[in-house]
Design a protein around this motif. Structure first.
Motif, PDB file in Angstrom:
ATOM      1  N   PHE A 158      50.432  33.574  43.867  1.00 59.44           N
ATOM      2  CA  PHE A 158      50.056  32.828  45.075  1.00 59.44           C
ATOM      3  C   PHE A 158      49.557  33.792  46.149  1.00 59.44           C
ATOM      4  O   PHE A 158      48.525  33.560  46.789  1.00 59.44           O
ATOM      5  CB  PHE A 158      51.245  32.020  45.599  1.00 59.44           C
ATOM      6  N   ILE A 159      50.289  34.884  46.367  1.00 64.81           N
ATOM      7  CA  ILE A 159      49.924  35.878  47.384  1.00 64.81           C
ATOM      8  C   ILE A 159      48.558  36.478  47.050  1.00 64.81           C
ATOM      9  O   ILE A 159      47.694  36.633  47.917  1.00 64.81           O
ATOM     10  CB  ILE A 159      51.008  36.975  47.484  1.00 64.81           C
ATOM     11  N   ARG A 160      48.342  36.782  45.762  1.00 68.22           N
ATOM     12  CA  ARG A 160      47.063  37.350  45.334  1.00 68.22           C
ATOM     13  C   ARG A 160      45.924  36.359  45.577  1.00 68.22           C
ATOM     14  O   ARG A 160      44.837  36.743  46.010  1.00 68.22           O
ATOM     15  CB  ARG A 160      47.155  37.722  43.862  1.00 68.22           C
ATOM     16  N   GLY A 161      46.178  35.082  45.320  1.00 71.43           N
ATOM     17  CA  GLY A 161      45.166  34.057  45.563  1.00 71.43           C
ATOM     18  C   GLY A 161      44.821  33.937  47.037  1.00 71.43           C
ATOM     19  O   GLY A 161      43.648  33.803  47.405  1.00 71.43           O
ATOM     20  N   GLN A 162      45.839  33.996  47.897  1.00 71.47           N
ATOM     21  CA  GLN A 162      45.605  33.950  49.338  1.00 71.47           C
ATOM     22  C   GLN A 162      44.831  35.182  49.801  1.00 71.47           C
ATOM     23  O   GLN A 162      43.964  35.097  50.667  1.00 71.47           O
ATOM     24  CB  GLN A 162      46.931  33.838  50.096  1.00 71.47           C
ATOM     25  N   LEU A 163      45.162  36.344  49.218  1.00 73.42           N
ATOM     26  CA  LEU A 163      44.448  37.579  49.569  1.00 73.42           C
ATOM     27  C   LEU A 163      42.971  37.474  49.225  1.00 73.42           C
ATOM     28  O   LEU A 163      42.122  37.926  49.983  1.00 73.42           O
ATOM     29  CB  LEU A 163      45.042  38.776  48.817  1.00 73.42           C
ATOM     30  N   SER A 164      42.680  36.866  48.068  1.00 73.68           N
ATOM     31  CA  SER A 164      41.277  36.767  47.656  1.00 73.68           C
ATOM     32  C   SER A 164      40.471  35.903  48.626  1.00 73.68           C
ATOM     33  O   SER A 164      39.277  36.109  48.795  1.00 73.68           O
ATOM     34  CB  SER A 164      41.165  36.219  46.237  1.00 73.68           C
ATOM     35  N   LYS A 165      41.136  34.937  49.281  1.00 78.04           N
ATOM     36  CA  LYS A 165      40.452  34.104  50.277  1.00 78.04           C
ATOM     37  C   LYS A 165      40.259  34.848  51.594  1.00 78.04           C
ATOM     38  O   LYS A 165      39.287  34.626  52.305  1.00 78.04           O
ATOM     39  CB  LYS A 165      41.261  32.827  50.543  1.00 78.04           C
ATOM     40  N   ARG A 166      41.215  35.728  51.936  1.00 72.04           N
ATOM     41  CA  ARG A 166      41.194  36.388  53.241  1.00 72.04           C
ATOM     42  C   ARG A 166      40.429  37.709  53.264  1.00 72.04           C
ATOM     43  O   ARG A 166      39.795  38.044  54.260  1.00 72.04           O
ATOM     44  CB  ARG A 166      42.625  36.677  53.707  1.00 72.04           C
TER      45      ARG A 166
END
Length: 96
Positions: A71-79
């Protein structure tokens, strides 16, 4: 470490801290402090160092962080604008 990876590591520390404070609902992760980040030269792996306020919850926190890793990695890819978001590894920071 090159200037580019160092700058990116600092950005990841800031963004992961922000994600943990605002996006994560797990109570085991609420009081985590991200202290450092080391990224490999090919930007494919990142070691994320953290500490916890309550040392008795260290094992629970490690388990919760590893559970929330994707989840954290997915959020990072958006930011963070990168071609490839690094694979995250959470490591308890013993230096403090």
């Amino acid at each position: 470490m090159s200037i580019k990876t160092e700058r990116l590591a600092n950005l990841l520390v800031k963004e992961i801290s922000s994600i943990l404070m605002t996006e994560i609902k797990d109570e085991d992760i609420k009081f985590v402090t991200i202290t450092d980040c080391e990224i490999t030269n090919d930007l494919s792996y990142a070691k994320v160092y953290f500490t916890v306020l309550d040392m008795t919850r260290k094992a629970d926190t490690i388990k919760a962080l590893n559970h929330a890793k994707s989840f954290i990695r997915g959020q990072l890819s958006k930011r963070v604008e990168m071609r490839h978001t690094p694979e995250l590894t959470f490591i308890f920071d013993e230096s403090i």
